[in-house]
Design an enzyme around this catalytic site. Structure first.
Site, mmCIF file in Angstrom:
data_model
loop_
_atom_site.group_PDB
_atom_site.id
_atom_site.type_symbol
_atom_site.label_atom_id
_atom_site.label_comp_id
_atom_site.label_asym_id
_atom_site.label_seq_id
_atom_site.Cartn_x
_atom_site.Cartn_y
_atom_site.Cartn_z
ATOM 1 N N ALA A 136 -5.302 -5.615 -1.101
ATOM 2 C CA ALA A 136 -5.580 -4.438 -1.919
ATOM 3 C C ALA A 136 -4.305 -3.893 -2.565
ATOM 4 O O ALA A 136 -4.355 -3.334 -3.662
ATOM 5 C CB ALA A 136 -6.250 -3.355 -1.087
ATOM 6 N N THR A 137 -3.159 -4.051 -1.908
ATOM 7 C CA THR A 137 -1.911 -3.558 -2.500
ATOM 8 C C THR A 137 -1.624 -4.293 -3.811
ATOM 9 O O THR A 137 -1.275 -3.668 -4.817
ATOM 10 C CB THR A 137 -0.748 -3.731 -1.516
ATOM 11 O OG1 THR A 137 -0.993 -2.915 -0.380
ATOM 12 C CG2 THR A 137 0.569 -3.319 -2.140
ATOM 13 N N ASN A 216 -7.841 6.818 3.285
ATOM 14 C CA ASN A 216 -7.486 6.045 4.477
ATOM 15 C C ASN A 216 -7.034 6.916 5.645
ATOM 16 O O ASN A 216 -7.068 6.486 6.785
ATOM 17 C CB ASN A 216 -6.400 5.022 4.139
ATOM 18 C CG ASN A 216 -5.184 5.670 3.510
ATOM 19 O OD1 ASN A 216 -5.310 6.559 2.685
ATOM 20 N ND2 ASN A 216 -4.008 5.255 3.924
ATOM 21 N N GLN A 244 -11.046 0.973 1.755
ATOM 22 C CA GLN A 244 -11.637 1.573 2.952
ATOM 23 C C GLN A 244 -13.135 1.821 2.792
ATOM 24 O O GLN A 244 -13.772 2.283 3.730
ATOM 25 C CB GLN A 244 -10.951 2.922 3.254
ATOM 26 C CG GLN A 244 -9.473 2.841 3.489
ATOM 27 C CD GLN A 244 -9.126 2.279 4.853
ATOM 28 O OE1 GLN A 244 -9.996 2.065 5.689
ATOM 29 N NE2 GLN A 244 -7.855 2.018 5.076
ATOM 30 N N SER A 264 -10.112 -5.085 0.020
ATOM 31 C CA SER A 264 -9.265 -5.757 0.998
ATOM 32 C C SER A 264 -10.141 -6.473 2.012
ATOM 33 O O SER A 264 -11.205 -5.983 2.376
ATOM 34 C CB SER A 264 -8.386 -4.725 1.695
ATOM 35 O OG SER A 264 -7.626 -5.361 2.682
ATOM 36 N N SER A 265 -9.688 -7.626 2.473
ATOM 37 C CA SER A 265 -10.504 -8.414 3.399
ATOM 38 C C SER A 265 -10.343 -7.951 4.849
ATOM 39 O O SER A 265 -11.317 -7.872 5.595
ATOM 40 C CB SER A 265 -10.115 -9.885 3.270
ATOM 41 O OG SER A 265 -10.337 -10.585 4.448
ATOM 42 N N CYS A 389 1.552 2.674 7.006
ATOM 43 C CA CYS A 389 2.746 2.514 6.178
ATOM 44 C C CYS A 389 3.746 3.628 6.437
ATOM 45 O O CYS A 389 4.942 3.439 6.312
ATOM 46 C CB CYS A 389 2.390 2.520 4.703
ATOM 47 S SG CYS A 389 0.807 1.791 4.362
#
Lengths: 465, 100
Positions: A136-137, A216, A244, A264-265, A389
């Site tokens: 996703a980033t 998130n 999310q 995102s996986s 993060c």
């Protein structure tokens, strides 16, 4: 009032040292142990260096030591059914999916196209609109940098919000360096953006609006459908970071007028290292690619695709689509149990909107305790004080700040992430453990003592240096 | 349609038992509990299905899923990690703790 400051200065490091000395802090198993905590503390004040937690909490020798996993927003365990699909690509199917001259390439290419359809089905898109990325980033970077750069001759303005994920905010900052204007929408105390403010922020040269679906850190769900309508009306591209949200709340790119979407996986029980971006074809969204090369993925993201990761991702999408209502029922039940258990304690509060929220993310503030010291006291539960993060730094969460929370509240917040594999037993353990540790830490806190005596903390004049 | 005979009750019960057995063989606490719960609920959900064709479809899908479960529970046994704090230790590990 000078003495107050001194007590705090002395006790903070002491607490932390004691907690650090105890790698296996376990909850009290007998009620009598818990009731003698305060007596023990008084004794301890005369006997420095002795481990009070060791006396206060009995380690359950009959159980294991591995912490309970309650950080589903950071990542989720890979589902065994997903691994089962992936394994054949590590054992036999190793062809490059872009090799179109032989069978090895054809067989992996076929599987990748099957996965592309599974991802597309989950969000109501066409398979041709799915571009696989590393996560996703990367998808967020592609959208935020790629679209404005393509239209930079005529359009110079993008809109996002203050509670977005760091990779969106950082990409936006990069664009500012390149000469773009960025508007950061503020959020109300519930964590929701104001639609009127969004409409007012729109300019003639606005090219992109980027608002995440599910936050998130606090799990708040933004009104994506309404935002989509506003963007479509003004002919602005709408990007949504749905890392999310996908598979957890119903998402339909056509119903919600989403033009670009990041997925995102590893947040949906798939493998780490893969994700996707949805890029609408009608009306067409054009963008400058970040990674150029062989022209794979419609030229938007060059580089050989990874069949094991992508098929794992596809399978994860298939499972979460089929089981969405089943999983959500389970998660909502556990979430309610957890919230009831935590919010029944005094001086605790739920962060973010109560109605517009995803049940699997519960963010609670425990007043008069520092989040980091609570996390250290909770070595037997894998939790986070915010996004993964930023948890390495001791900075308070910028998301909670944007909600209007003060430093103390932002510091004392903890995020609980519940997933498909969380059990009732684990939630019961967590509620019990948090209750005991919070009480324990508050007993050590001079602030808590003053609150119990009825002193208003805001009235205290803290002595300066 | 009428040519398809409904699967025997024993067949379904046997399949259910196999699901439970495979699920309980997972070494990982969370996977074990999830698959036990999921298997029970899945059979419960479809217990009122009477249409023979639909039953056959369900059964053949379940057989494929059973194979996945059997493979993965075996793999789970090959890679074991420490037990969770909510999970009782195996007896011989407990004895080891006592002798320490």
């Amino acid at each position: 009032m000078h003495c107050v400051k001194n007590i705090i200065k002395v006790s903070r490091p002491l607490i932390q040292k004691r907690l650090l000395n105890n790698s296996a802090v376990n909850p009290a198993t007998s009620a009598s142990a818990a009731s003698t905590i305060s007596n023990k503390i008084k004794e301890e004040l005369h006997k420095p260096g002795q481990d009070i937690i060791k006396n206060a909490f009995q380690v359950n020798q009959d159980n294991g030591t591995r912490p309970i996993y309650l950080d589903a927003q950071a990542t989720t365990p890979t589902d065994p059914r997903v691994l089962d699909v992936m394994l054949k690509f590590y054992t036999g199917l190793y062809g490059n999916p872009h090799s179109n001259t032989h069978a090895y390439g054809w067989e992996t290419d076929k599987e990748i196209e099957k996965s592309r359809k599974q991802v597309a089905d989950l969000i109501g898109a066409d398979p041709k609109e799915i571009i696989f990325t590393s996560g996703a980033t990367e998808s967020n970077n592609m959208a935020i940098k790629g679209v404005p750069r393509f239209y930079n001759k005529t359009k110079k303005h993008i809109i996002t919000s203050k509670t977005e994920h760091k990779c969106i905010l950082d990409s936006a900052r990069h664009l500012q360096d390149e000469g773009f204007d960025v508007t950061y929408l503020s959020v109300n105390e519930d964590g929701l953006i104001d639609l009127e403010e969004l409409e007012k922020a729109i300019r003639k040269d606005t090219v992109l609006v980027s608002i995440m679906a599910v936050n998130n850190e606090i799990g708040v769900i933004q009104p994506i459908e309404e935002i989509g309508k506003i963007c479509r009306k003004n002919k602005i591209f709408f990007h949504s970071d749905c890392a999310q949200a996908v598979g957890k709340i119903p998402i339909d790119v056509n119903k919600m007028n989403i033009d670009l979407m990041s997925i995102s996986s590893h947040k949906i029980y798939g493998p780490k290292g893969v994700g996707a971006i949805y890029v609408r074809r009608r009306p067409r969204v054009r963008m400058d690619p970040i990674i150029t090369g062989g022209g794979q993925e419609r030229g938007l993201r060059s580089g050989t695709l990874s069949p094991p990761l992508i098929t794992g991702f596809g399978e994860a999408c298939r499972i979460i689509k089929e089981d969405m209502s089943y999983d959500q029922k389970h998660i909502e039940r556990l979430s309610k149990k957890l919230m009831d258990g935590l919010l029944s304690m005094e001086h605790t509060q739920l962060n973010g909107s109560k109605q517009h929220r995803y049940a699997g993310c519960v963010n609670v503030s425990f007043a008069y305790i520092e989040g980091e010291s609570l996390l250290m006291a909770l070595k037997d539960i894998a939790l986070s004080s915010g996004s993964a993060c930023t948890s390495a730094s001791l900075e308070p969460s910028y998301v909670l700040h944007a909600l209007g929370a003060d430093d103390a509240l932002a510091h004392s917040s903890i995020r609980f992430g519940i997933g498909r594999f969380t059990t009732d037993e684990e939630i019961d353990y967590v509620i019990k453990a948090i209750n005991e540790r919070v009480e324990f830490l508050r007993e050590l806190s001079p602030l808590w003592e003053m609150v119990k005596e009825g002193i208003d903390l805001n009235s205290i004049e803290w002595s300066g240096h | 349609m009428s040519s398809i005979t409904p699967p025997a009750k024993e067949q379904v019960i046997q399949l259910y038992r196999q699901f439970i057995r495979a699920s309980s063989r997972f070494n990982n606490y969370n996977f074990r509990h999830y698959f036990l719960r999921r298997s029970r609920d899945a059979f419960k959900e479809s217990k009122d299905v009477k249409d023979p064709e639909q039953l056959h479809n369900l059964l053949s899908k379940a057989r494929e899923e059973l194979q996945v479960l059997q493979r993965q529970s075996s793999i789970s046994q090959m890679y074991s990690f420490d037990k969770l704090v909510v999970e009782p230790l195996d007896r011989h590990h407990r004895n080891l703790n006592e002798t320490k």
